[in-house]
Design a protein around this motif. Structure first.
Motif, PDB file in Angstrom:
ATOM      1  N   UNK A  27       0.821  -1.150  -0.022  1.00  0.00           N
ATOM      2  CA  UNK A  27      -0.351   0.290   0.405  1.00  0.00           C
ATOM      3  C   UNK A  27       0.792   1.067  -0.175  1.00  0.00           C
ATOM      4  N   UNK A  28       2.327   1.416   0.004  1.00  0.00           N
ATOM      5  CA  UNK A  28       3.022   2.157   0.511  1.00  0.00           C
ATOM      6  C   UNK A  28       2.866   3.190   1.465  1.00  0.00           C
ATOM      7  N   UNK A  29       2.281   2.995   2.693  1.00  0.00           N
ATOM      8  CA  UNK A  29       2.676   3.125   3.605  1.00  0.00           C
ATOM      9  C   UNK A  29       2.891   2.309   5.211  1.00  0.00           C
ATOM     10  N   UNK A  30       3.430   3.332   6.052  1.00  0.00           N
ATOM     11  CA  UNK A  30       4.583   2.757   7.199  1.00  0.00           C
ATOM     12  C   UNK A  30       3.842   1.759   7.994  1.00  0.00           C
ATOM     13  N   UNK A  86       0.258   3.474  29.468  1.00  0.00           N
ATOM     14  CA  UNK A  86      -0.717   5.286  28.795  1.00  0.00           C
ATOM     15  C   UNK A  86       0.311   5.587  27.762  1.00  0.00           C
ATOM     16  N   UNK A  87       1.621   5.147  27.928  1.00  0.00           N
ATOM     17  CA  UNK A  87       2.504   5.417  26.512  1.00  0.00           C
ATOM     18  C   UNK A  87       2.539   5.225  25.407  1.00  0.00           C
ATOM     19  N   UNK A  88       1.884   3.668  25.457  1.00  0.00           N
ATOM     20  CA  UNK A  88       1.966   2.602  24.515  1.00  0.00           C
ATOM     21  C   UNK A  88       0.698   3.710  23.543  1.00  0.00           C
ATOM     22  N   UNK A  89      -0.735   3.530  24.571  1.00  0.00           N
ATOM     23  CA  UNK A  89      -2.278   4.445  23.561  1.00  0.00           C
ATOM     24  C   UNK A  89      -1.577   5.745  23.251  1.00  0.00           C
ATOM     25  N   UNK A  90      -1.260   6.919  24.130  1.00  0.00           N
ATOM     26  CA  UNK A  90      -0.396   7.992  23.106  1.00  0.00           C
ATOM     27  C   UNK A  90       0.201   7.855  22.304  1.00  0.00           C
ATOM     28  N   UNK A  95      -0.053   8.214  15.853  1.00  0.00           N
ATOM     29  CA  UNK A  95       0.546   7.622  14.936  1.00  0.00           C
ATOM     30  C   UNK A  95      -1.010   7.944  14.021  1.00  0.00           C
ATOM     31  N   UNK A  96      -1.901   7.558  14.983  1.00  0.00           N
ATOM     32  CA  UNK A  96      -3.195   7.727  13.761  1.00  0.00           C
ATOM     33  C   UNK A  96      -3.261   9.013  13.272  1.00  0.00           C
ATOM     34  N   UNK A  97      -3.259  10.256  13.888  1.00  0.00           N
ATOM     35  CA  UNK A  97      -3.391  11.544  13.873  1.00  0.00           C
ATOM     36  C   UNK A  97      -2.685  11.631  13.078  1.00  0.00           C
ATOM     37  N   UNK A  98      -1.136  11.519  13.059  1.00  0.00           N
ATOM     38  CA  UNK A  98       0.252  11.656  12.581  1.00  0.00           C
ATOM     39  C   UNK A  98      -0.207  11.047  10.791  1.00  0.00           C
ATOM     40  N   UNK A  99      -0.307  10.248  10.861  1.00  0.00           N
ATOM     41  CA  UNK A  99      -0.387   9.653   8.886  1.00  0.00           C
ATOM     42  C   UNK A  99      -0.929   7.899   8.768  1.00  0.00           C
ATOM     43  N   UNK A 100      -1.369   7.571   7.704  1.00  0.00           N
ATOM     44  CA  UNK A 100      -2.350   6.048   7.746  1.00  0.00           C
ATOM     45  C   UNK A 100      -0.972   5.107   7.566  1.00  0.00           C
ATOM     46  N   UNK A 101      -1.221   4.009   8.516  1.00  0.00           N
ATOM     47  CA  UNK A 101      -0.055   2.994   8.787  1.00  0.00           C
ATOM     48  C   UNK A 101      -0.899   1.967   8.914  1.00  0.00           C
TER      49      UNK A 101
END
Length: 196
Positions: A27-30, A86-90, A95-101
């Protein structure tokens, strides 16, 4: 348009990590798997080895005993395991806000829930096929790969239930469940990419 996510939850030895990587490449995504561990380590200050083991696995032994163990360190009033969650969730939400992946494991399917455009995938396979795979691909010992598979899956399931109050591996919690032992890696990749 919001970012589109794919989360890959998987039984140990089912090839879910490989399927996630190959789908992302197609798909060309990370794809975030070990890269996610690095990001969590940077954010938390915890060791990568600790995150790799504790970021989606309950400790050995009974979960309730571990939940109240006196030796657990704390960060801001949280035990180390809860701090890691907590950190993992953040990191996953960022990542979801930043880019498709594509995100492999770490309860990403639950964390992203219904608030993001997210295709939730569960990869599974027959125990014997998974046992053969971990011997061939990961170099596991031939003596008792089935025991290792059962232990890893049991720890994943306990961790998932503890932090999500949801059942790991139950088909209703995913958009699609694929048997990689029957379909093969390539077909799983194609099906996921086509659904994206």
């Amino acid at each position: 348009m919001s970012n589109r996510m794919i989360t890959i939850s998987r039984e140990f030895g089912s090839g879910g990590r490989t399927i996630g990587r190959e789908t992302a490449q197609k798909l060309g995504i990370p794809c975030y798997d070990s890269e996610l561990i690095e990001k969590i380590a940077e954010e938390s200050g915890l060791a990568k080895a600790y995150i790799a083991d504790k970021g989606e696995y309950a400790p050995h032994g009974h979960w309730l005993a571990n939940a109240f163990a006196a030796s657990r360190s704390s960060f801001d009033g949280l035990c180390t395991q809860d701090y890691l969650w907590t950190i993992q969730r953040k990191v996953i939400l960022d990542l979801a806000e930043k880019e498709s992946c594509v995100i492999v494991g770490r309860c990403a399917d639950y964390i992203l829930g219904d608030t993001h455009d997210c295709l939730k995938v569960f990869i599974h396979a027959d125990l014997q096929k998974r046992a053969k795979r971990i011997v061939q691909v990961y170099g596991e010992r031939e003596e008792s790969p089935e025991k290792r598979l059962r232990d890893k899956d049991k720890r994943r399931k306990a961790y998932y239930r503890f932090y999500t109050d949801t059942e790991w591996g139950v088909a209703q919690n995913y958009h699609i469940a694929l048997d990689s032992g029957v379909l093969g890696i390539e077909t799983c990749v194609k099906l996921i990419a086509d659904l994206y």
